[in-house]
Design a protein around this motif. Sequence first.
Motif, mmCIF file in Angstrom:
data_model
loop_
_atom_site.group_PDB
_atom_site.id
_atom_site.type_symbol
_atom_site.label_atom_id
_atom_site.label_comp_id
_atom_site.label_asym_id
_atom_site.label_seq_id
_atom_site.Cartn_x
_atom_site.Cartn_y
_atom_site.Cartn_z
ATOM 1 N N VAL A 40 13.622 -5.307 5.029
ATOM 2 C CA VAL A 40 12.665 -5.012 6.096
ATOM 3 C C VAL A 40 11.960 -3.689 5.834
ATOM 4 N N VAL A 41 12.719 -2.659 5.455
ATOM 5 C CA VAL A 41 12.135 -1.341 5.205
ATOM 6 C C VAL A 41 11.163 -1.404 4.025
ATOM 7 N N GLY A 42 11.575 -2.068 2.962
ATOM 8 C CA GLY A 42 10.699 -2.193 1.801
ATOM 9 C C GLY A 42 9.428 -2.947 2.114
ATOM 10 N N LEU A 43 9.536 -3.959 2.966
ATOM 11 C CA LEU A 43 8.355 -4.728 3.368
ATOM 12 C C LEU A 43 7.367 -3.857 4.133
ATOM 13 N N LEU A 44 7.877 -2.973 4.982
ATOM 14 C CA LEU A 44 7.006 -2.080 5.740
ATOM 15 C C LEU A 44 6.452 -0.946 4.884
ATOM 16 N N LEU A 45 7.156 -0.604 3.795
ATOM 17 C CA LEU A 45 6.670 0.462 2.924
ATOM 18 C C LEU A 45 5.479 0.018 2.066
ATOM 19 N N VAL A 46 5.334 -1.280 1.870
ATOM 20 C CA VAL A 46 4.249 -1.773 1.020
ATOM 21 C C VAL A 46 2.882 -1.332 1.543
ATOM 22 N N PRO A 47 2.524 -1.572 2.809
ATOM 23 C CA PRO A 47 1.215 -1.109 3.281
ATOM 24 C C PRO A 47 1.101 0.409 3.339
ATOM 25 N N VAL A 48 2.207 1.110 3.586
ATOM 26 C CA VAL A 48 2.165 2.574 3.637
ATOM 27 C C VAL A 48 1.856 3.138 2.251
ATOM 28 N N ILE A 49 2.550 2.644 1.229
ATOM 29 C CA ILE A 49 2.300 3.112 -0.138
ATOM 30 C C ILE A 49 0.883 2.759 -0.578
ATOM 31 N N ALA A 50 0.432 1.551 -0.218
ATOM 32 C CA ALA A 50 -0.933 1.139 -0.584
ATOM 33 C C ALA A 50 -1.976 2.057 0.044
ATOM 34 N N LEU A 52 -1.515 5.301 1.035
ATOM 35 C CA LEU A 52 -1.447 6.633 0.427
ATOM 36 C C LEU A 52 -2.094 6.647 -0.959
ATOM 37 N N LEU A 53 -1.852 5.605 -1.729
ATOM 38 C CA LEU A 53 -2.455 5.538 -3.060
ATOM 39 C C LEU A 53 -3.968 5.363 -2.982
ATOM 40 N N GLN A 54 -4.423 4.621 -1.986
ATOM 41 C CA GLN A 54 -5.868 4.455 -1.824
ATOM 42 C C GLN A 54 -6.537 5.779 -1.480
ATOM 43 N N TYR A 55 -5.903 6.570 -0.634
ATOM 44 C CA TYR A 55 -6.442 7.883 -0.280
ATOM 45 C C TYR A 55 -6.431 8.814 -1.499
ATOM 46 N N LEU A 56 -5.339 8.782 -2.261
ATOM 47 C CA LEU A 56 -5.267 9.598 -3.479
ATOM 48 C C LEU A 56 -6.326 9.153 -4.492
ATOM 49 N N GLN A 57 -6.584 7.874 -4.517
ATOM 50 C CA GLN A 57 -7.589 7.348 -5.433
ATOM 51 C C GLN A 57 -8.982 7.872 -5.099
ATOM 52 N N THR A 58 -9.325 7.939 -3.810
ATOM 53 C CA THR A 58 -10.642 8.456 -3.415
ATOM 54 C C THR A 58 -10.805 9.923 -3.810
ATOM 55 N N ILE A 59 -9.720 10.707 -3.706
ATOM 56 C CA ILE A 59 -9.784 12.120 -4.099
ATOM 57 C C ILE A 59 -10.006 12.245 -5.606
ATOM 58 N N ILE A 60 -9.265 11.443 -6.395
ATOM 59 C CA ILE A 60 -9.405 11.506 -7.851
ATOM 60 C C ILE A 60 -10.797 11.066 -8.277
ATOM 61 N N ILE A 61 -11.353 10.053 -7.627
ATOM 62 C CA ILE A 61 -12.692 9.571 -7.976
ATOM 63 C C ILE A 61 -13.734 10.642 -7.702
ATOM 64 N N SER A 62 -13.657 11.281 -6.516
ATOM 65 C CA SER A 62 -14.653 12.295 -6.170
ATOM 66 C C SER A 62 -14.583 13.497 -7.111
ATOM 67 N N ARG A 63 -13.375 13.894 -7.493
ATOM 68 C CA ARG A 63 -13.241 15.047 -8.392
ATOM 69 C C ARG A 63 -13.659 14.692 -9.818
ATOM 70 N N SER A 88 -7.263 -0.434 3.818
ATOM 71 C CA SER A 88 -6.111 -0.874 3.028
ATOM 72 C C SER A 88 -4.885 -1.078 3.907
ATOM 73 N N LEU A 89 -4.679 -0.187 4.856
ATOM 74 C CA LEU A 89 -3.535 -0.299 5.764
ATOM 75 C C LEU A 89 -3.606 -1.590 6.564
ATOM 76 N N TRP A 90 -4.789 -1.903 7.066
ATOM 77 C CA TRP A 90 -4.947 -3.122 7.869
ATOM 78 C C TRP A 90 -4.742 -4.372 7.025
#
Length: 372
Positions: free
Chosen positions: A210-220, A222-233, A256-258
């Motif tokens: 259950v915990v791992g299933l809920l972590l999937v959208p959270v990790i996705a 966070l990585l999407q937000y990190l990706q936007t920062i790396i792209i802009s820089r 991505s979260l939704w």
Amino acid sequence: MFGTFGKLVSMPFAALLRWLYATTGSYGLAIILFSLLVTLVMLPFQMKSKRSMVRMGRLSSKQAELQKRYAKDQQKYQEEVAKLYQEAGVNPASGCLWSFLPMFVLLPLYSIIRMPVTYFMGISDTACAALRDAAVTLGYDFASLTGGVNNAYEQIFLSDFITLNWDAFDWSSIEGVGSRLLPMHFDFLGINLSAQPSGAISGFSMHWEVVGLLLVPVIATLLQYLQTIIISRSNGQSEEQQKSMRMMNLMFPLFSLWVCFSMPAALGVYWIANSVWMMIREAVLGKFYAKKINEEEEEREAKLAAARQMRREEAQKRAAEQRDNPPKRPKKLPPKTTPGEKKPPTTEAGRVGERPYARGRSYQADRYEEKE
């Protein structure tokens, strides 16, 4: 018509994902490798987009100056920005166009994950209905499994039931199935990738499934937000431009979260893997094109400096030649009359009665007289 077209678009993606699953034996690993191959296929298109985005990032400071200068004249500002892009050889549309390509992969992949029997296994609708009837005779009851609410994911439950009762089916009595039907194992790292994270909230427990299933959208997210920062820089955007894009950079992670929260976790795994590959790609391409564009600009500046030096030397050479060989002054022509001599007036020569200029200046009284 749309369903037929959707199947035609999804067929190559489904064939690739099926081959990866048959090769690796892991549904999650097949999705990760699928995202890697898609990234590699799209790399030539993304390289063109990245080159344009890096060039636009280099122009951000000049664009900010134009915005301050023409703050009260937006039309003039747009004209100057277009002129700036034209001089730099940048097409703003080319940078944004290729960024929408991953969406054309995401939609077919969602259909493959949502309907594994029809798309992933390539079984016709008629054979799927026969397969469902055979499952019902063995105790399959979709309404009791989901309450008859989530009909969009009915084939996932059917695939799970077939896998658990594989040996109980009489495959010879089901027409159209053939050898394309596969036992589907959706577990990956102890997480059921066919389940939706939104459904894990009502039955929440501290178990890893259950915990791992809920972590999937959270990790996705966070990585999407990190990706936007790396792209802009990596695009070389200024701090002011990054601040202006802050709201847009928050919209994609929220999207991505939704998506990853409301859809099967397999789509979230693809989102996570795709974000990792994209971050690596953006970082590498950003450094590569930044170095290449620097070299191009240095070469361009060297050519311009050489051209200016050549023009300067030519001007100095012409000036030296003019000093050594001054232009000769034209000789003065001798006067037609001696000093003090007066020209005869033309008044009397052309007079006729009271008209002093009746005859022309070349009049000769004896022009037509016979000469002896």
